[in-house]
Design a protein around this motif. Structure first.
Motif, PDB file in Angstrom:
ATOM      1  N   UNK A  88       0.887  -1.012   0.007  1.00  0.00           N
ATOM      2  CA  UNK A  88       0.008   0.058  -0.159  1.00  0.00           C
ATOM      3  C   UNK A  88       0.832   1.378  -0.093  1.00  0.00           C
ATOM      4  N   UNK A  89       1.922   1.231   0.927  1.00  0.00           N
ATOM      5  CA  UNK A  89       2.830   2.452   0.799  1.00  0.00           C
ATOM      6  C   UNK A  89       3.521   2.618  -0.592  1.00  0.00           C
ATOM      7  N   UNK A  90       4.130   1.678  -1.273  1.00  0.00           N
ATOM      8  CA  UNK A  90       4.548   1.659  -2.464  1.00  0.00           C
ATOM      9  C   UNK A  90       3.735   1.976  -3.477  1.00  0.00           C
ATOM     10  N   UNK A  91       2.379   1.664  -3.477  1.00  0.00           N
ATOM     11  CA  UNK A  91       1.262   1.861  -4.477  1.00  0.00           C
ATOM     12  C   UNK A  91       1.012   3.314  -4.276  1.00  0.00           C
ATOM     13  N   UNK A  92       0.951   3.988  -3.043  1.00  0.00           N
ATOM     14  CA  UNK A  92       0.638   5.193  -2.944  1.00  0.00           C
ATOM     15  C   UNK A  92       1.801   6.200  -3.223  1.00  0.00           C
ATOM     16  N   UNK A  93       2.986   5.818  -3.332  1.00  0.00           N
ATOM     17  CA  UNK A  93       4.375   6.397  -3.835  1.00  0.00           C
ATOM     18  C   UNK A  93       4.163   6.615  -5.248  1.00  0.00           C
ATOM     19  N   UNK A  94       3.594   5.275  -5.850  1.00  0.00           N
ATOM     20  CA  UNK A  94       3.681   5.306  -7.241  1.00  0.00           C
ATOM     21  C   UNK A  94       2.334   5.971  -7.906  1.00  0.00           C
ATOM     22  N   UNK A  95       1.260   6.404  -7.026  1.00  0.00           N
ATOM     23  CA  UNK A  95       0.260   7.084  -7.486  1.00  0.00           C
ATOM     24  C   UNK A  95       0.824   8.656  -7.618  1.00  0.00           C
ATOM     25  N   UNK A  96       1.245   9.027  -6.534  1.00  0.00           N
ATOM     26  CA  UNK A  96       1.896  10.518  -6.522  1.00  0.00           C
ATOM     27  C   UNK A  96       3.162  10.975  -7.630  1.00  0.00           C
ATOM     28  N   UNK A  97       3.992   9.673  -7.706  1.00  0.00           N
ATOM     29  CA  UNK A  97       5.034   9.719  -8.674  1.00  0.00           C
ATOM     30  C   UNK A  97       4.338  10.105 -10.168  1.00  0.00           C
ATOM     31  N   UNK A  98       3.457   9.187 -10.565  1.00  0.00           N
ATOM     32  CA  UNK A  98       2.776   9.181 -11.821  1.00  0.00           C
ATOM     33  C   UNK A  98       2.050  10.593 -11.988  1.00  0.00           C
ATOM     34  N   UNK A  99       1.312  10.931 -10.736  1.00  0.00           N
ATOM     35  CA  UNK A  99       0.786  12.291 -10.870  1.00  0.00           C
ATOM     36  C   UNK A  99       1.722  13.473 -11.326  1.00  0.00           C
ATOM     37  N   UNK A 100       2.912  13.294 -10.564  1.00  0.00           N
ATOM     38  CA  UNK A 100       3.928  14.266 -10.762  1.00  0.00           C
ATOM     39  C   UNK A 100       4.574  14.265 -12.384  1.00  0.00           C
ATOM     40  N   UNK A 101       4.425  13.123 -12.813  1.00  0.00           N
ATOM     41  CA  UNK A 101       5.123  12.963 -14.258  1.00  0.00           C
ATOM     42  C   UNK A 101       3.837  13.463 -14.999  1.00  0.00           C
ATOM     43  N   UNK A 103       2.244  15.833 -14.342  1.00  0.00           N
ATOM     44  CA  UNK A 103       2.374  17.551 -14.273  1.00  0.00           C
ATOM     45  C   UNK A 103       3.592  18.154 -15.185  1.00  0.00           C
ATOM     46  N   UNK A 104       4.673  17.313 -15.064  1.00  0.00           N
ATOM     47  CA  UNK A 104       5.855  17.539 -15.573  1.00  0.00           C
ATOM     48  C   UNK A 104       5.737  17.445 -17.290  1.00  0.00           C
ATOM     49  N   UNK A 105       4.816  16.345 -17.916  1.00  0.00           N
ATOM     50  CA  UNK A 105       4.711  16.262 -19.284  1.00  0.00           C
ATOM     51  C   UNK A 105       3.544  17.488 -19.588  1.00  0.00           C
ATOM     52  N   UNK A 106       2.797  17.788 -18.824  1.00  0.00           N
ATOM     53  CA  UNK A 106       2.002  19.112 -19.278  1.00  0.00           C
ATOM     54  C   UNK A 106       2.764  20.439 -19.384  1.00  0.00           C
ATOM     55  N   UNK A 107       3.845  20.501 -18.461  1.00  0.00           N
ATOM     56  CA  UNK A 107       4.962  21.776 -18.497  1.00  0.00           C
ATOM     57  C   UNK A 107       5.947  21.445 -19.645  1.00  0.00           C
ATOM     58  N   UNK A 108       5.872  20.190 -20.077  1.00  0.00           N
ATOM     59  CA  UNK A 108       7.031  20.075 -21.217  1.00  0.00           C
ATOM     60  C   UNK A 108       8.229  19.622 -20.643  1.00  0.00           C
ATOM     61  N   UNK A 109       8.348  19.233 -19.472  1.00  0.00           N
ATOM     62  CA  UNK A 109       9.678  18.880 -18.744  1.00  0.00           C
ATOM     63  C   UNK A 109      10.079  17.421 -18.690  1.00  0.00           C
ATOM     64  N   UNK A 110      11.160  17.143 -19.131  1.00  0.00           N
ATOM     65  CA  UNK A 110      11.615  15.608 -19.137  1.00  0.00           C
ATOM     66  C   UNK A 110      11.086  14.727 -20.409  1.00  0.00           C
ATOM     67  N   UNK A 111      11.634  13.478 -20.222  1.00  0.00           N
ATOM     68  CA  UNK A 111      11.133  12.402 -21.337  1.00  0.00           C
ATOM     69  C   UNK A 111      10.193  11.400 -20.357  1.00  0.00           C
ATOM     70  N   UNK A 112       9.103  11.337 -20.867  1.00  0.00           N
ATOM     71  CA  UNK A 112       7.991  10.356 -20.481  1.00  0.00           C
ATOM     72  C   UNK A 112       8.392   9.118 -20.018  1.00  0.00           C
ATOM     73  N   UNK A 113       9.387   8.407 -21.053  1.00  0.00           N
ATOM     74  CA  UNK A 113       9.827   7.019 -20.827  1.00  0.00           C
ATOM     75  C   UNK A 113      10.652   7.040 -19.611  1.00  0.00           C
ATOM     76  N   UNK A 114      11.232   7.858 -19.334  1.00  0.00           N
ATOM     77  CA  UNK A 114      12.449   8.068 -18.483  1.00  0.00           C
ATOM     78  C   UNK A 114      11.824   8.353 -17.010  1.00  0.00           C
ATOM     79  N   UNK A 115      10.832   9.279 -17.081  1.00  0.00           N
ATOM     80  CA  UNK A 115      10.167   9.668 -15.816  1.00  0.00           C
ATOM     81  C   UNK A 115       9.293   8.521 -15.264  1.00  0.00           C
ATOM     82  N   UNK A 116       8.773   7.659 -16.120  1.00  0.00           N
ATOM     83  CA  UNK A 116       7.611   6.702 -15.770  1.00  0.00           C
ATOM     84  C   UNK A 116       8.484   5.683 -15.157  1.00  0.00           C
ATOM     85  N   UNK A 117       9.755   5.477 -15.748  1.00  0.00           N
ATOM     86  CA  UNK A 117      10.627   4.243 -15.373  1.00  0.00           C
ATOM     87  C   UNK A 117      11.280   4.617 -13.878  1.00  0.00           C
TER      88      UNK A 117
END
Length: 139
Positions: A88-101, A103-117
């Protein structure tokens, strides 16, 4: 001085540990091998095999899901609770991380593939750390 009988595992614990390695080791090796293949440019060629190579990454992932389910089924009540809380803790971290990804993609920051990995690897590491923290008797 420690009593040597305190460090011994029961037969069922030994069998459970061996089964854990049998479940996890092939998946981890396959995941590592596929990662190496992708780093050397052998992954995802421009021909029709690209789809097959891409979907081949699902095999170790599904093997990991199988290993998690089997380890939960083998666990006693205390271990099962610790494993589920760590998941559950790991899943919560993943949800927040994907949400952050997102937001970063909406701002045009970073590579989607690397951020998801990075999000995936980070959530796995948090899951393992939480499991180690939750089960001090297994150290």
């Amino acid at each position: 001085m420690e009593n040597p009988s305190e460090n011994r595992q029961s037969l069922s614990d030994t069998i459970r540990t061996r089964a854990w390695f049998v479940d996890w080791l092939p998946a981890v090796i396959a995941l590592g091998a596929l990662s190496l293949i992708s780093e050397f440019g052998l992954f995802g060629s421009a021909d029709s095999g690209k789809l097959v190579w891409s979907l081949l990454n699902l095999a170790p992932g599904l093997w990991i899901v199988r290993a998690v389910i089997r380890s939960l089924r083998r666990a006693d009540e205390y271990q099962r609770r610790c494993q589920l809380e760590a998941l559950a803790i790991g899943f919560g971290v993943l949800i927040i991380a994907i949400y952050t990804v997102g937001l970063l993609q909406a701002a045009g920051v970073g590579d989607l593939r690397q951020l998801v990995q990075i999000s995936f690897i980070g959530s796995i590491l948090v899951w393992i750390a939480a499991l180690l923290f939750k089960t001090p008797r297994t150290r």
